[in-house]
Enzyme design. Structure first.
Site, mmCIF file in Angstrom:
data_model
loop_
_atom_site.group_PDB
_atom_site.id
_atom_site.type_symbol
_atom_site.label_atom_id
_atom_site.label_comp_id
_atom_site.label_asym_id
_atom_site.label_seq_id
_atom_site.Cartn_x
_atom_site.Cartn_y
_atom_site.Cartn_z
ATOM 1 N N GLU A 33 0.820 -1.211 0.000
ATOM 2 C CA GLU A 33 0.000 0.000 0.000
ATOM 3 C C GLU A 33 0.861 1.272 0.000
ATOM 4 O O GLU A 33 0.555 2.227 -0.711
ATOM 5 C CB GLU A 33 -0.938 0.004 1.212
ATOM 6 C CG GLU A 33 -2.090 -0.980 1.109
ATOM 7 C CD GLU A 33 -3.009 -0.691 -0.065
ATOM 8 O OE1 GLU A 33 -3.155 0.494 -0.447
ATOM 9 O OE2 GLU A 33 -3.576 -1.649 -0.615
ATOM 10 N N GLN A 38 0.484 6.839 -5.089
ATOM 11 C CA GLN A 38 0.897 7.739 -6.178
ATOM 12 C C GLN A 38 1.915 7.062 -7.104
ATOM 13 O O GLN A 38 2.784 7.723 -7.677
ATOM 14 C CB GLN A 38 1.475 9.035 -5.590
ATOM 15 C CG GLN A 38 0.445 9.805 -4.776
ATOM 16 C CD GLN A 38 1.013 11.024 -4.084
ATOM 17 O OE1 GLN A 38 1.929 10.921 -3.280
ATOM 18 N NE2 GLN A 38 0.475 12.180 -4.387
ATOM 19 N N TYR A 116 -7.117 6.150 4.431
ATOM 20 C CA TYR A 116 -7.185 5.194 3.328
ATOM 21 C C TYR A 116 -6.358 3.950 3.621
ATOM 22 O O TYR A 116 -6.844 2.819 3.505
ATOM 23 C CB TYR A 116 -6.709 5.841 2.021
ATOM 24 C CG TYR A 116 -6.246 4.806 1.029
ATOM 25 C CD1 TYR A 116 -7.164 4.032 0.333
ATOM 26 C CD2 TYR A 116 -4.888 4.555 0.833
ATOM 27 C CE1 TYR A 116 -6.757 3.040 -0.548
ATOM 28 C CE2 TYR A 116 -4.462 3.572 -0.040
ATOM 29 C CZ TYR A 116 -5.403 2.817 -0.732
ATOM 30 O OH TYR A 116 -4.984 1.836 -1.591
ATOM 31 N N ASP A 134 -10.078 5.716 -2.358
ATOM 32 C CA ASP A 134 -8.902 6.244 -3.054
ATOM 33 C C ASP A 134 -9.366 6.879 -4.350
ATOM 34 O O ASP A 134 -10.571 7.038 -4.595
ATOM 35 C CB ASP A 134 -7.866 5.140 -3.293
ATOM 36 C CG ASP A 134 -8.324 4.104 -4.317
ATOM 37 O OD1 ASP A 134 -9.521 4.102 -4.693
ATOM 38 O OD2 ASP A 134 -7.476 3.306 -4.747
ATOM 39 N N CYS A 188 -13.243 1.434 -15.043
ATOM 40 C CA CYS A 188 -13.673 2.841 -15.000
ATOM 41 C C CYS A 188 -12.443 3.738 -14.926
ATOM 42 O O CYS A 188 -12.246 4.493 -13.977
ATOM 43 C CB CYS A 188 -14.595 3.055 -13.794
ATOM 44 S SG CYS A 188 -15.542 4.586 -13.836
ATOM 45 N N CYS A 198 -19.008 -2.051 -20.027
ATOM 46 C CA CYS A 198 -19.120 -1.900 -18.567
ATOM 47 C C CYS A 198 -20.370 -2.618 -18.059
ATOM 48 O O CYS A 198 -21.480 -2.394 -18.571
ATOM 49 C CB CYS A 198 -19.189 -0.421 -18.197
ATOM 50 S SG CYS A 198 -19.393 -0.139 -16.418
#
Length: 350
Positions: A33, A38, A116, A134, A188, A198
């Site tokens: 994690e 980023q 998070y 997130d 997505c 989708c």
């Protein structure tokens, strides 16, 4: 079948086989994690394997030095993550006897772990009912529900957390969170999602109202600062002069070259005639080569760098306490910012 059940079904059919998904060990999940914050999965994967092999337990991680962690982290960016990880590992060793916690309230109190990350670790490791929010989850919720509140506003953060909590499958929160995150990452997507395939498009507000490219909304709050770094390569035989950076700027506690930072881009002639040049080196050095100007992009800063290979008679420069000579063969053992490492690698061919 409702929205969340459909997303979980999609996940079971399309999920990537990632190593941290095959364990409930909170330490391994924590490694993944933090490394993936980023950072794209394909970029972060080699670092995950590198850290998991070098430090298979949190106690092994806690016993490392900061230099060792930063060297292993080299090239990944956001180096404060690595420094915070070391502090977290040491705190886990002291406070939890070397057993990495798997409960939200314990995790949120650790250095470098926010809401998070605490929700992710606790739900994946112990199935605690905490909804992960997130960028991927924000995007899925904003598009499906048609939420135009900016995801990075105070009101937006509360709203998206509330909606994620309402959607959370209380019986299988870990599976639910993984599914929502993976759905945002693969289906997505931020740009050009394949909405035609989708599985939830019929209930999706953005799809039905042609607003896929408009959602989610994000406030533009980042002001980019331009900085101009003039680096000096000074050698004596097979030794070169390095600088140990301080704690209060980018690349904290890492190693770079002697540096003069200017507020604007100066030509070599302007730089070498500047008062800073004289105060730093005492004399006008001989220029042996000048590199092309390079731009290094950070989140809030653009670093413009130029490297000057200069010659100085021995001890004819201002000896700062942070300067020291080291052998070229020692560079692989030091934590260098990526732009410095690439320049030195190319220059010395090591």
């Amino acid at each position: 079948m409702n929205f969340t059940d459909t997303v979980v079904l999609w996940y079971n059919q399309n999920r990537r086989d990632l190593p941290w998904r095959n364990t409930t060990d909170p330490y391994i999940i924590w490694l993944s994690e933090i490394i993936l914050q980023q950072t794209r999965v394909d970029q972060g994967m080699p670092y995950f394997y590198r850290f998991a092999e070098a430090y298979p337990t949190v106690n092994a991680f806690a016993s490392a030095t900061e230099d060792e962690i930063l060297k292993l982290w080299q090239g990944l960016g956001y180096y404060s993550r690595g420094r915070n990880m070391l502090k977290t590992a040491q705190l886990v060793q002291q406070k939890f006897g070397g057993r990495f916690p798997d409960q939200y309230d314990d995790l949120i109190a650790l250095k470098g772990i926010g809401e998070y990350t605490a929700a992710a670790i606790s739900s994946f490791a112990s199935n605690q009912a905490k909804a992960v929010v997130d960028g991927n989850v924000n995007r899925v919720i904003a598009r499906y529900m048609g939420i135009s509140e900016p995801i990075n506003s105070s009101k937006g953060k509360k709203l998206f957390q509330q909606l994620a909590n309402e959607l959370l499958n209380q019986q299988s929160p870990g599976l639910h969170n993984q599914a929502m995150m993976e759905f945002g990452a693969l289906q997505c997507k931020p740009k050009s999602p394949n909405c035609s395939v989708c599985p939830v498009k019929e209930g999706c507000y953005a799809y039905k109202h042609n607003k896929v490219n408009e959602l989610p909304v994000k406030l533009k709050t980042v002001k980019i600062k331009n900085r101009y770094f003039n680096y000096f390569l000074i050698t004596e035989g097979d030794q070169l002069l390095l600088n140990k950076r301080g704690e209060n700027d980018i690349w904290a506690n890492m190693y770079d070259l002697p540096l003069i930072e200017t507020s604007e881009l100066l030509s070599p002639e302007e730089l070498f005639a500047s008062p800073d040049m004289i105060s730093t080196f005492g004399i006008i050095p001989q220029i042996q080569s000048i590199s092309p100007l390079q731009k290094h992009i950070l989140t809030h800063q653009h670093i413009h760098t130029r490297f000057y290979h200069i010659y100085l008679e021995q001890n004819k420069f201002y000896q700062k306490s942070t300067y020291f000579f080291t052998g070229v063969n020692n560079l692989n053992n030091l934590a260098l910012p990526k732009i410095i490492f690439l320049f030195l690698t190319n220059f010395f061919k090591f």
